[in-house]
Write an enzyme that holds these catalytic residues in place. Structure first.
Site, PDB file in Angstrom:
ATOM      1  CE  LYS A  59      24.716  12.814  11.755  1.00 11.00           C
ATOM      2  NZ  LYS A  59      24.039  14.086  11.386  1.00 11.00           N
ATOM      3  CD  GLN A 103      20.365  15.311  11.068  1.00 11.30           C
ATOM      4  OE1 GLN A 103      21.428  15.012  11.803  1.00 11.30           O
ATOM      5  NE2 GLN A 103      20.224  15.493   9.833  1.00 11.30           N
ATOM      6  CG  ASP A 126      27.035  19.061  11.861  1.00  6.71           C
ATOM      7  OD1 ASP A 126      27.561  18.126  11.447  1.00  6.71           O
ATOM      8  OD2 ASP A 126      25.790  19.082  12.133  1.00  6.71           O
TER       9      ASP A 126
END
Ligand code: NAP
Length: 297
Positions: A59, A103, A126
């Site tokens: 990412k 994460q 997200d």
């Protein structure tokens, strides 16, 4: 004379993702030309989980490739829930941060749902926050979860017809299966969706009726040839590292028995190189939207 079997068309997520990245890169270059700061994406990484480390690294790299500012906040697995929530408060209040992700998975002593609910929905690139999930359900502007959003884009860019098609989604997780089923049934995609899970009866027969199968089960080679209708479209979300004797020590495969299933498909995504690259690209797209305040004005 025997009829020659047609090869399925591989849906090349890698190429589609790199086209979208080029589009984002151009937009960022334009932003910089106008003397403005670039979009800023932050990843919060807790612990040393190998898969998480490699996702965050990827990412970070891809954010930089499109011209974003990219930061990683690293914490040991011993961080307390309170300390992590304080970091989230800090990110929520930092005007130079457009979007951030925490994460997953987090260590067991931290309540993931509490952490997600603490993220400012405006920065939740997200798309996991309950407000974004609710807005998605109501077809209001929202950040869509990266993997399902990437799959929708993949289907659109590969010109796969979905209207009126029967679509079976395998798996009902909060981040893949459930939002995937919602997005496929929405106006625009217009598929007729069946969402399957571990308590589903007659799974094989249900799959064998489907025009489109989206497999997010988390079990290598779960979808076999006998579960797939002739001419079906198969999207493989699974990612598994299987140990082998290669130099790397593993190979990557999905939830679909690719070699056998492909014989029956019209279209299929490979693993790697199918859904995976689209997930990160969707995160970049969401970050650009956050920067431009497209979702929350
Ligand atoms: P997950 O949270 O483990 O969910 C798996 C789902 O599959 C659950 O809903 C479970 O049902 C269902 N399931 C498990 N065994 C089943 C069976 N025998 N029959 C029917 N349903 C069954 O997994 P996830 O996070 O959604 O991820 C799924 C896969 O996608 C994993 O391999 C993951 O690594 C991969 N993934 C890839 C990407 C990407 O970017 N390509 C992104 C995210 C995830 P229950 O709910 O009843 O337990």
């Amino acid at each position: 004379m025997q009829e020659q079997r047609k090869e399925p068309i591989l849906i090349d997520g890698k190429t589609i993702a790199s086209t979208i990245k080029e589009e984002i890169k151009k937009e960022v270059a334009d932003i910089l030309d106008h003397g403005q700061r670039p979009p800023h994406l932050v990843a919060v990484l807790v612990g040393e989980d190998g898969a998480s480390l490699s996702y965050v690294k990827s990412k970070e790299k891809q954010s930089q490739e499109v011209g974003f500012t990219s930061s990683v906040y690293r914490f040991p697995a011993t961080i307390t829930e309170e300390e992590l929530l304080q970091t989230i408060d800090f990110l929520n209040n930092d005007d130079e941060v457009d979007g951030y992700i925490v994460q997953m998975p987090l260590p067991k002593h931290i309540d993931e749902k509490k952490v997600i609910a603490h993220i400012d929905p405006k920065k939740d690139v997200d798309g996991f926050h309950p407000i974004n999930a609710g807005r998605m359900l109501l077809s209001l502007p929202s950040y869509l979860p990266a993997t399902p959003c990437g799959i929708v884009t993949l289907l659109e860019r590969a010109n796969i017809e979905t209207a009126g098609k029967s679509c079976v989604v395998l798996g009902r997780s909060d981040i893949v299966g459930t939002p995937m089923a919602v997005l496929m049934s929405r106006k625009g995609m217009d598929a007729t969706v069946t969402l399957c899970h571990s308590k589903t009866k007659g799974l094989k027969e249900i799959c064998a009726q489907a025009d489109i199968i989206i497999a997010a089960i988390g079990k290598p080679a779960f979808v076999t040839e006998d579960m797939v209708k002739e001419g079906a479209v198969v999207i493989d979300v699974g990612i598994h590292r299987i140990k082998d004797d290669s130099e790397k020590g593993y190979y990557v495969t999905g939830d679909v028995d690719f070699e056998n299933v492909k014989k029956k498909c019209s279209y299929i995504t490979p693993v790697p190189g199918g859904v995976g690259p689209m997930t990160i690209v969707s995160l970049l797209t969401n970050t650009l939207k956050a920067y431009k305040k497209e979702i929350y004005k």
